[in-house]
Design a protein around this motif. Structure first.
Motif, PDB file in Angstrom:
ATOM      1  N   SER A 229       0.806  -1.231   0.000  1.00 33.19           N
ATOM      2  CA  SER A 229       0.000   0.000   0.000  1.00 33.19           C
ATOM      3  C   SER A 229       0.835   1.276   0.000  1.00 33.19           C
ATOM      4  O   SER A 229       0.365   2.342  -0.392  1.00 33.19           O
ATOM      5  CB  SER A 229      -0.904   0.024   1.230  1.00 33.19           C
ATOM      6  OG  SER A 229      -0.135   0.250   2.414  1.00 33.19           O
ATOM      7  N   HIS A 230       2.076   1.172   0.501  1.00 36.28           N
ATOM      8  CA  HIS A 230       2.958   2.338   0.678  1.00 36.28           C
ATOM      9  C   HIS A 230       2.357   3.361   1.639  1.00 36.28           C
ATOM     10  O   HIS A 230       2.766   4.533   1.642  1.00 36.28           O
ATOM     11  CB  HIS A 230       3.276   3.020  -0.669  1.00 36.28           C
ATOM     12  CG  HIS A 230       4.155   2.195  -1.557  1.00 36.28           C
ATOM     13  ND1 HIS A 230       5.531   2.243  -1.507  1.00 36.28           N
ATOM     14  CD2 HIS A 230       3.850   1.266  -2.505  1.00 36.28           C
ATOM     15  CE1 HIS A 230       6.038   1.400  -2.386  1.00 36.28           C
ATOM     16  NE2 HIS A 230       5.038   0.790  -3.018  1.00 36.28           N
ATOM     17  N   ALA A 231       1.417   2.928   2.487  1.00 40.27           N
ATOM     18  CA  ALA A 231       0.805   3.842   3.462  1.00 40.27           C
ATOM     19  C   ALA A 231       1.858   4.383   4.428  1.00 40.27           C
ATOM     20  O   ALA A 231       1.731   5.509   4.927  1.00 40.27           O
ATOM     21  CB  ALA A 231      -0.304   3.121   4.232  1.00 40.27           C
ATOM     22  N   TYR A 232       2.900   3.605   4.676  1.00 42.13           N
ATOM     23  CA  TYR A 232       3.962   4.032   5.597  1.00 42.13           C
ATOM     24  C   TYR A 232       4.683   5.286   5.107  1.00 42.13           C
ATOM     25  O   TYR A 232       5.313   6.008   5.894  1.00 42.13           O
ATOM     26  CB  TYR A 232       4.975   2.902   5.808  1.00 42.13           C
ATOM     27  CG  TYR A 232       5.642   2.425   4.540  1.00 42.13           C
ATOM     28  CD1 TYR A 232       6.795   3.028   4.044  1.00 42.13           C
ATOM     29  CD2 TYR A 232       5.104   1.359   3.813  1.00 42.13           C
ATOM     30  CE1 TYR A 232       7.393   2.608   2.870  1.00 42.13           C
ATOM     31  CE2 TYR A 232       5.696   0.925   2.627  1.00 42.13           C
ATOM     32  CZ  TYR A 232       6.841   1.546   2.167  1.00 42.13           C
ATOM     33  OH  TYR A 232       7.418   1.128   1.005  1.00 42.13           O
ATOM     34  N   GLU A 233       4.599   5.567   3.801  1.00 42.67           N
ATOM     35  CA  GLU A 233       5.253   6.754   3.246  1.00 42.67           C
ATOM     36  C   GLU A 233       4.452   8.028   3.508  1.00 42.67           C
ATOM     37  O   GLU A 233       4.987   9.139   3.425  1.00 42.67           O
ATOM     38  CB  GLU A 233       5.456   6.589   1.738  1.00 42.67           C
ATOM     39  CG  GLU A 233       6.395   5.443   1.354  1.00 42.67           C
ATOM     40  CD  GLU A 233       6.458   5.216  -0.144  1.00 42.67           C
ATOM     41  OE1 GLU A 233       5.625   5.821  -0.871  1.00 42.67           O
ATOM     42  OE2 GLU A 233       7.318   4.442  -0.597  1.00 42.67           O
ATOM     43  N   ARG A 234       3.172   7.873   3.827  1.00 42.47           N
ATOM     44  CA  ARG A 234       2.295   9.037   3.993  1.00 42.47           C
ATOM     45  C   ARG A 234       2.134   9.467   5.444  1.00 42.47           C
ATOM     46  O   ARG A 234       1.409  10.431   5.730  1.00 42.47           O
ATOM     47  CB  ARG A 234       0.926   8.714   3.371  1.00 42.47           C
ATOM     48  CG  ARG A 234       0.999   8.449   1.880  1.00 42.47           C
ATOM     49  CD  ARG A 234      -0.368   8.278   1.258  1.00 42.47           C
ATOM     50  NE  ARG A 234      -0.996   6.992   1.550  1.00 42.47           N
ATOM     51  CZ  ARG A 234      -0.760   5.874   0.849  1.00 42.47           C
ATOM     52  NH1 ARG A 234       0.129   5.889  -0.146  1.00 42.47           N
ATOM     53  NH2 ARG A 234      -1.386   4.749   1.156  1.00 42.47           N
ATOM     54  N   TYR A 235       2.755   8.742   6.384  1.00 42.27           N
ATOM     55  CA  TYR A 235       2.588   9.060   7.807  1.00 42.27           C
ATOM     56  C   TYR A 235       3.933   8.996   8.529  1.00 42.27           C
ATOM     57  O   TYR A 235       4.869   8.333   8.075  1.00 42.27           O
ATOM     58  CB  TYR A 235       1.600   8.083   8.460  1.00 42.27           C
ATOM     59  CG  TYR A 235       0.217   8.167   7.874  1.00 42.27           C
ATOM     60  CD1 TYR A 235      -0.712   9.078   8.367  1.00 42.27           C
ATOM     61  CD2 TYR A 235      -0.149   7.361   6.785  1.00 42.27           C
ATOM     62  CE1 TYR A 235      -1.980   9.176   7.807  1.00 42.27           C
ATOM     63  CE2 TYR A 235      -1.416   7.459   6.222  1.00 42.27           C
ATOM     64  CZ  TYR A 235      -2.326   8.364   6.740  1.00 42.27           C
ATOM     65  OH  TYR A 235      -3.573   8.472   6.185  1.00 42.27           O
ATOM     66  N   ASP A 236       3.991   9.682   9.654  1.00 45.15           N
ATOM     67  CA  ASP A 236       5.198   9.674  10.488  1.00 45.15           C
ATOM     68  C   ASP A 236       5.103   8.499  11.459  1.00 45.15           C
ATOM     69  O   ASP A 236       4.322   8.527  12.404  1.00 45.15           O
ATOM     70  CB  ASP A 236       5.295  11.000  11.252  1.00 45.15           C
ATOM     71  CG  ASP A 236       6.507  11.056  12.178  1.00 45.15           C
ATOM     72  OD1 ASP A 236       7.340  10.112  12.133  1.00 45.15           O
ATOM     73  OD2 ASP A 236       6.606  12.017  12.960  1.00 45.15           O
ATOM     74  N   LEU A 237       5.927   7.483  11.220  1.00 45.11           N
ATOM     75  CA  LEU A 237       5.916   6.289  12.072  1.00 45.11           C
ATOM     76  C   LEU A 237       7.144   6.249  12.989  1.00 45.11           C
ATOM     77  O   LEU A 237       7.499   5.189  13.514  1.00 45.11           O
ATOM     78  CB  LEU A 237       5.888   5.024  11.193  1.00 45.11           C
ATOM     79  CG  LEU A 237       4.776   4.920  10.141  1.00 45.11           C
ATOM     80  CD1 LEU A 237       4.813   3.553   9.466  1.00 45.11           C
ATOM     81  CD2 LEU A 237       3.403   5.197  10.737  1.00 45.11           C
ATOM     82  N   SER A 238       7.767   7.396  13.205  1.00 46.01           N
ATOM     83  CA  SER A 238       9.020   7.427  13.967  1.00 46.01           C
ATOM     84  C   SER A 238       8.862   7.034  15.430  1.00 46.01           C
ATOM     85  O   SER A 238       9.844   6.680  16.085  1.00 46.01           O
ATOM     86  CB  SER A 238       9.657   8.817  13.869  1.00 46.01           C
ATOM     87  OG  SER A 238       8.780   9.806  14.398  1.00 46.01           O
TER      88      SER A 238
END
Length: 446
Positions: A229-238
């Motif tokens: 999905s590449h959803a991880y690219e749209r949010y800050d998961l730090s």
């Protein structure tokens, strides 16, 4: 009585957040007040210790506090979620449920009595012991669901040892052993339970960013969908420190990609079963499928390549099937494993092995290769009977973009020839549009 230690611990964090639901925060003090409310409610409705009571709901303030009140009262809890709605009537009958508390999406509740009287011998045994109970149903992804009856007091013991405080996403459902484990671990260590509106990659990543989640317990299937999905690219998961994965075999290609993308996040394999509880586990490292399992209250052994476990927290038995334990209390997991000293590598269920002319094929190995192919979103591999070889390898694949079946098969065979032995390459391939996982985000091989 059963949860006095937990209530006292929670009281020490009374002003701190315990649960985030619909972006609203419930403190530990407010959660304790809700447990008191439910105690009075259960008194009013004459819910007695040992009564078989279904809790229908998700991780809302009402559902979580009711679960704690039911345990404290010594009832036999049957948690059910919307994921098993199609089996609700069957499950209520198997568990001989006597009362139901349904909690809706607005956190409103309704109490009903079923008119049943539970008389299953295992339930009678638990009532005589005077301990709370828990009934969990298997997912039924490979057959008919079984109802495991636990002594809840045994499952609670391990949570008395203080461990790391974490802000945790509740991905695994409340009627799953992993979900119960996540909830009790988080509350017993003063963490924050972060509830989800839904469990697609977009919603999960959004919740991680918004609420600074530190831990995500999930499944390999979900993690593969997250990558696609590449959803991880749209949010800050730090904020995320730990991802734990279990419930099914992790494709090596998925783990490798995760480790490359999130080098700062620890990836830890977990292991547990509805019949036994969740074992303590330690991955050799974040990029490794080798894991050490066991811990206090668990013994393990490997017999003919199959993992066996003896557990203090093991269920009392199935309500609707014969006992699976041998005379010494060992449980055959049917999981095939490789052994390297203290570590094991889980290869797959014995029942899922595909025997091609006497050669063993593990579906997860083939799926791992297929998932590396361009345009492949998901892949499920199964065996199909064949008159000459006994079985052939077949694959069902989901594609990101339309592709002619003939062109894909040719491309797949070329790709697999460099990575798999010839007998492991799928002979039959079907391109499908429907999802190949259940509500628990676990592959369905039927």
């Amino acid at each position: 009585m059963y949860l006095q230690w937990l209530i006292e611990r929670m009281a020490g964090w009374s002003a701190e957040p315990a649960l985030i639901w619909n972006d609203c925060t419930t403190t530990y003090g407010e959660l304790i007040d809700r447990v008191r409310f439910w105690n009075a409610f259960l008194d009013t409705h004459q819910v007695a210790p040992g009564e078989v009571t279904t809790l229908e709901g998700d991780y809302s303030p009402a559902a979580v506090s009711l679960l704690l009140a039911l345990i404290e009262r010594g009832t036999i809890v049957v948690p059910l979620t919307k994921a098993v709605e199609a089996h609700r009537k069957e499950f209520l009958e198997i568990a001989q449920v006597e009362s139901v508390v349904h909690i809706d999406e607005q956190d409103r509740w309704q109490f009903t009595r079923t008119g049943r009287t539970a008389d299953n011998p295992l339930i009678a045994t638990l009532r005589e012991a005077g301990d709370p109970g828990l009934v969990l149903f298997s997912s039924g992804s490979t057959g008919k669901s079984k109802a495991a009856l636990h002594n809840f007091a045994r499952l609670l013991e391990k949570f008395k040892t203080p461990r790391q405080r974490m802000r945790t996403i509740t991905f695994l459902l409340l009627d799953h052993i992993g979900g119960i484990n996540t909830l009790l671990y988080t509350l017993s260590n003063g963490g924050v339970v972060i509830s989800l509106r839904n469990r697609d990659p977009e919603a999960v990543c959004q919740a991680i960013e918004r609420h600074k989640a530190e831990m995500l317990p999930t499944s390999p299937t979900f993690l593969n969908l997250l990558l696609v999905s590449h959803a991880y690219e749209r949010y800050d998961l730090s904020s995320l420190k730990l991802i734990t994965y279990g419930t099914e075999v992790m494709p090596e290609s998925t783990l490798t990609r995760l480790h490359e993308l999130f080098p700062h996040i620890r990836l830890q394999q977990t292991y547990g079963l509805s019949e036994l509880g969740i074992l303590r586990s330690k991955s050799k490292d974040s990029g490794s499928l080798w894991v050490k399992v066991g811990g206090e209250g668990f013994e393990t052994k490997v017999v003919d390549g199959v993992l066996w476990i003896k557990a203090h927290s093991a269920m009392l038995g199935y309500l609707n099937a014969p006992s699976p334990f041998d005379e010494e209390g060992w449980f055959n997991t049917n999981d095939m494993v490789e052994v390297d000293g203290e570590y094991i590598r889980i290869l797959g269920r014995k029942t899922e092995i595909i025997n091609v002319g006497g050669q063993k094929v593990y579906p997860a190995e083939v799926e791992s290769v297929l998932l590396q192919m361009e345009n492949v979103v998901d892949a499920v591999v199964v065996g199909e009977p064949h008159p000459l070889t006994g079985a052939i390898v077949t694959a069902r694949v989901n594609l990101a973009q339309p592709e002619s079946p003939q062109a894909f098969r040719q491309r797949m065979r070329t790709f697999c020839r460099e990575r798999l032995a010839s007998y492991k390459i799928p002979v039959k391939v079907e391109i499908v549009d429907s999802e190949q996982f259940n509500a628990r985000y676990k592959r369905v091989r039927r």
